[in-house]
Motif scaffolding. Structure first.
Motif, PDB file in Angstrom:
ATOM      1  N   GLN A  77       0.828  -1.208   0.000  1.00  0.00           N
ATOM      2  CA  GLN A  77       0.000   0.000   0.000  1.00  0.00           C
ATOM      3  C   GLN A  77       0.860   1.253   0.000  1.00  0.00           C
ATOM      4  O   GLN A  77       0.581   2.208  -0.733  1.00  0.00           O
ATOM      5  CB  GLN A  77      -0.953  -0.017   1.202  1.00  0.00           C
ATOM      6  N   GLU A  78       1.896   1.254   0.826  1.00  0.00           N
ATOM      7  CA  GLU A  78       2.815   2.391   0.866  1.00  0.00           C
ATOM      8  C   GLU A  78       3.549   2.544  -0.461  1.00  0.00           C
ATOM      9  O   GLU A  78       3.743   3.661  -0.950  1.00  0.00           O
ATOM     10  CB  GLU A  78       3.811   2.225   2.016  1.00  0.00           C
ATOM     11  N   ALA A  79       3.944   1.433  -1.063  1.00  0.00           N
ATOM     12  CA  ALA A  79       4.631   1.478  -2.357  1.00  0.00           C
ATOM     13  C   ALA A  79       3.729   2.091  -3.417  1.00  0.00           C
ATOM     14  O   ALA A  79       4.191   2.865  -4.261  1.00  0.00           O
ATOM     15  CB  ALA A  79       5.068   0.075  -2.775  1.00  0.00           C
ATOM     16  N   GLN A  80       2.460   1.755  -3.364  1.00  0.00           N
ATOM     17  CA  GLN A  80       1.509   2.315  -4.330  1.00  0.00           C
ATOM     18  C   GLN A  80       1.334   3.814  -4.098  1.00  0.00           C
ATOM     19  O   GLN A  80       1.320   4.595  -5.049  1.00  0.00           O
ATOM     20  CB  GLN A  80       0.171   1.596  -4.228  1.00  0.00           C
ATOM     21  N   ARG A  81       1.210   4.219  -2.835  1.00  0.00           N
ATOM     22  CA  ARG A  81       1.032   5.647  -2.516  1.00  0.00           C
ATOM     23  C   ARG A  81       2.244   6.465  -2.934  1.00  0.00           C
ATOM     24  O   ARG A  81       2.108   7.579  -3.427  1.00  0.00           O
ATOM     25  CB  ARG A  81       0.796   5.840  -1.017  1.00  0.00           C
ATOM     26  N   THR A  82       3.418   5.914  -2.704  1.00  0.00           N
ATOM     27  CA  THR A  82       4.648   6.672  -2.942  1.00  0.00           C
ATOM     28  C   THR A  82       5.297   6.353  -4.289  1.00  0.00           C
ATOM     29  O   THR A  82       6.338   6.914  -4.601  1.00  0.00           O
ATOM     30  CB  THR A  82       5.672   6.395  -1.828  1.00  0.00           C
ATOM     31  N   GLU A  83       4.673   5.431  -5.017  1.00  0.00           N
ATOM     32  CA  GLU A  83       5.238   4.970  -6.291  1.00  0.00           C
ATOM     33  C   GLU A  83       6.677   4.493  -6.102  1.00  0.00           C
ATOM     34  O   GLU A  83       7.583   4.833  -6.862  1.00  0.00           O
ATOM     35  CB  GLU A  83       5.145   6.069  -7.355  1.00  0.00           C
ATOM     36  N   ASN A  84       6.861   3.688  -5.067  1.00  0.00           N
ATOM     37  CA  ASN A  84       8.178   3.164  -4.715  1.00  0.00           C
ATOM     38  C   ASN A  84       8.081   1.646  -4.560  1.00  0.00           C
ATOM     39  O   ASN A  84       7.952   1.136  -3.444  1.00  0.00           O
ATOM     40  CB  ASN A  84       8.667   3.818  -3.416  1.00  0.00           C
ATOM     41  N   PRO A  85       8.163   0.896  -5.671  1.00  0.00           N
ATOM     42  CA  PRO A  85       7.999  -0.557  -5.603  1.00  0.00           C
ATOM     43  C   PRO A  85       9.085  -1.273  -4.801  1.00  0.00           C
ATOM     44  O   PRO A  85       8.887  -2.417  -4.384  1.00  0.00           O
ATOM     45  CB  PRO A  85       8.014  -0.993  -7.067  1.00  0.00           C
ATOM     46  N   GLU A  86      10.191  -0.604  -4.544  1.00  0.00           N
ATOM     47  CA  GLU A  86      11.257  -1.238  -3.771  1.00  0.00           C
ATOM     48  C   GLU A  86      10.804  -1.556  -2.343  1.00  0.00           C
ATOM     49  O   GLU A  86      11.326  -2.477  -1.715  1.00  0.00           O
ATOM     50  CB  GLU A  86      12.513  -0.352  -3.732  1.00  0.00           C
ATOM     51  N   LEU A  87       9.835  -0.802  -1.832  1.00  0.00           N
ATOM     52  CA  LEU A  87       9.335  -1.064  -0.482  1.00  0.00           C
ATOM     53  C   LEU A  87       8.770  -2.472  -0.363  1.00  0.00           C
ATOM     54  O   LEU A  87       9.085  -3.202   0.575  1.00  0.00           O
ATOM     55  CB  LEU A  87       8.258  -0.044  -0.100  1.00  0.00           C
ATOM     56  N   VAL A  88       7.935  -2.845  -1.310  1.00  0.00           N
ATOM     57  CA  VAL A  88       7.329  -4.174  -1.268  1.00  0.00           C
ATOM     58  C   VAL A  88       8.359  -5.247  -1.607  1.00  0.00           C
ATOM     59  O   VAL A  88       8.344  -6.330  -1.013  1.00  0.00           O
ATOM     60  CB  VAL A  88       6.071  -4.267  -2.155  1.00  0.00           C
ATOM     61  N   ASP A  89       9.262  -4.948  -2.518  1.00  0.00           N
ATOM     62  CA  ASP A  89      10.315  -5.907  -2.857  1.00  0.00           C
ATOM     63  C   ASP A  89      11.137  -6.262  -1.623  1.00  0.00           C
ATOM     64  O   ASP A  89      11.468  -7.431  -1.397  1.00  0.00           O
ATOM     65  CB  ASP A  89      11.241  -5.346  -3.946  1.00  0.00           C
ATOM     66  N   ALA A  90      11.449  -5.263  -0.808  1.00  0.00           N
ATOM     67  CA  ALA A  90      12.244  -5.499   0.400  1.00  0.00           C
ATOM     68  C   ALA A  90      11.487  -6.375   1.395  1.00  0.00           C
ATOM     69  O   ALA A  90      12.067  -7.286   1.996  1.00  0.00           O
ATOM     70  CB  ALA A  90      12.626  -4.164   1.043  1.00  0.00           C
ATOM     71  N   LYS A  91      10.188  -6.121   1.573  1.00  0.00           N
ATOM     72  CA  LYS A  91       9.394  -6.919   2.509  1.00  0.00           C
ATOM     73  C   LYS A  91       9.220  -8.352   2.029  1.00  0.00           C
ATOM     74  O   LYS A  91       9.247  -9.292   2.813  1.00  0.00           O
ATOM     75  CB  LYS A  91       8.027  -6.285   2.766  1.00  0.00           C
ATOM     76  N   VAL A  92       9.037  -8.527   0.722  1.00  0.00           N
ATOM     77  CA  VAL A  92       8.903  -9.877   0.168  1.00  0.00           C
ATOM     78  C   VAL A  92      10.219 -10.634   0.338  1.00  0.00           C
ATOM     79  O   VAL A  92      10.228 -11.806   0.738  1.00  0.00           O
ATOM     80  CB  VAL A  92       8.455  -9.839  -1.307  1.00  0.00           C
ATOM     81  N   ALA A  93      11.334  -9.969   0.074  1.00  0.00           N
ATOM     82  CA  ALA A  93      12.645 -10.606   0.245  1.00  0.00           C
ATOM     83  C   ALA A  93      12.874 -10.984   1.706  1.00  0.00           C
ATOM     84  O   ALA A  93      13.375 -12.073   2.016  1.00  0.00           O
ATOM     85  CB  ALA A  93      13.754  -9.674  -0.241  1.00  0.00           C
ATOM     86  N   GLU A  94      12.479 -10.097   2.608  1.00  0.00           N
ATOM     87  CA  GLU A  94      12.608 -10.363   4.041  1.00  0.00           C
ATOM     88  C   GLU A  94      11.791 -11.600   4.432  1.00  0.00           C
ATOM     89  O   GLU A  94      12.268 -12.465   5.164  1.00  0.00           O
ATOM     90  CB  GLU A  94      12.118  -9.133   4.799  1.00  0.00           C
ATOM     91  N   ALA A  95      10.573 -11.691   3.919  1.00  0.00           N
ATOM     92  CA  ALA A  95       9.711 -12.849   4.205  1.00  0.00           C
ATOM     93  C   ALA A  95      10.322 -14.122   3.627  1.00  0.00           C
ATOM     94  O   ALA A  95      10.336 -15.171   4.283  1.00  0.00           O
ATOM     95  CB  ALA A  95       8.309 -12.624   3.642  1.00  0.00           C
ATOM     96  N   ALA A  96      10.828 -14.037   2.415  1.00  0.00           N
ATOM     97  CA  ALA A  96      11.433 -15.218   1.774  1.00  0.00           C
ATOM     98  C   ALA A  96      12.639 -15.698   2.568  1.00  0.00           C
ATOM     99  O   ALA A  96      12.837 -16.899   2.768  1.00  0.00           O
ATOM    100  CB  ALA A  96      11.829 -14.883   0.345  1.00  0.00           C
ATOM    101  N   GLN A  97      13.448 -14.773   3.067  1.00  0.00           N
ATOM    102  CA  GLN A  97      14.605 -15.152   3.878  1.00  0.00           C
ATOM    103  C   GLN A  97      14.173 -15.821   5.172  1.00  0.00           C
ATOM    104  O   GLN A  97      14.761 -16.824   5.604  1.00  0.00           O
ATOM    105  CB  GLN A  97      15.478 -13.926   4.170  1.00  0.00           C
ATOM    106  N   ALA A  98      13.142 -15.277   5.809  1.00  0.00           N
ATOM    107  CA  ALA A  98      12.641 -15.872   7.051  1.00  0.00           C
ATOM    108  C   ALA A  98      12.104 -17.278   6.806  1.00  0.00           C
ATOM    109  O   ALA A  98      12.366 -18.198   7.593  1.00  0.00           O
ATOM    110  CB  ALA A  98      11.545 -14.979   7.653  1.00  0.00           C
ATOM    111  N   ILE A  99      11.363 -17.448   5.721  1.00  0.00           N
ATOM    112  CA  ILE A  99      10.851 -18.784   5.371  1.00  0.00           C
ATOM    113  C   ILE A  99      12.004 -19.728   5.106  1.00  0.00           C
ATOM    114  O   ILE A  99      11.988 -20.885   5.535  1.00  0.00           O
ATOM    115  CB  ILE A  99       9.877 -18.693   4.176  1.00  0.00           C
TER     116      ILE A  99
END
Length: 104
Positions: A77-99
């Motif tokens: 949602q923040e990435a969409q508001r700010t037009e900054n797709p790196e925000l979601v990429d970082a969270k997805v990568a963080e989740a993938a690392q945790a998994i």
């Protein structure tokens, strides 16, 4: 995002439920220590270890679900508001690392 902000992202979980589950697991671990002290049968001890592993996996899965359903969605949602797709990429990568750590 600071580590304080990251720590506060547990707002998507029922803390009381997690604390109850972890307290139960802690009791099971103490029970295993008693079993070892009392020279209980190895298979009985291993059965209890398996139960603890299953309980920890259940807690881990709920935490992953909370992270994806909360933190990753918020980042999207923040990435969409700010037009900054790196925000979601970082969270997805963080989740993938945790998994990945959970699967090791």
């Amino acid at each position: 995002m600071s580590s304080v902000e990251q720590q506060q992202h547990t707002h998507h979980v029922d803390k009381a439920d997690y604390l109850r589950r972890l307290s139960r697991i802690e009791g099971q671990v103490r029970g295993i220590a008693r079993m070892i002290e009392e020279d209980k049968y190895c298979i009985d001890i291993l059965t209890q270890v398996a139960a603890i592993n299953k309980a920890l996996h259940a807690v881990s899965l709920r935490l992953v679900e909370g992270h994806i359903g909360g933190c990753v969605v918020e980042a999207a949602q923040e990435a969409q508001r700010t037009e900054n797709p790196e925000l979601v990429d970082a969270k997805v990568a963080e989740a993938a690392q945790a998994i990945g750590r959970l699967l090791r």
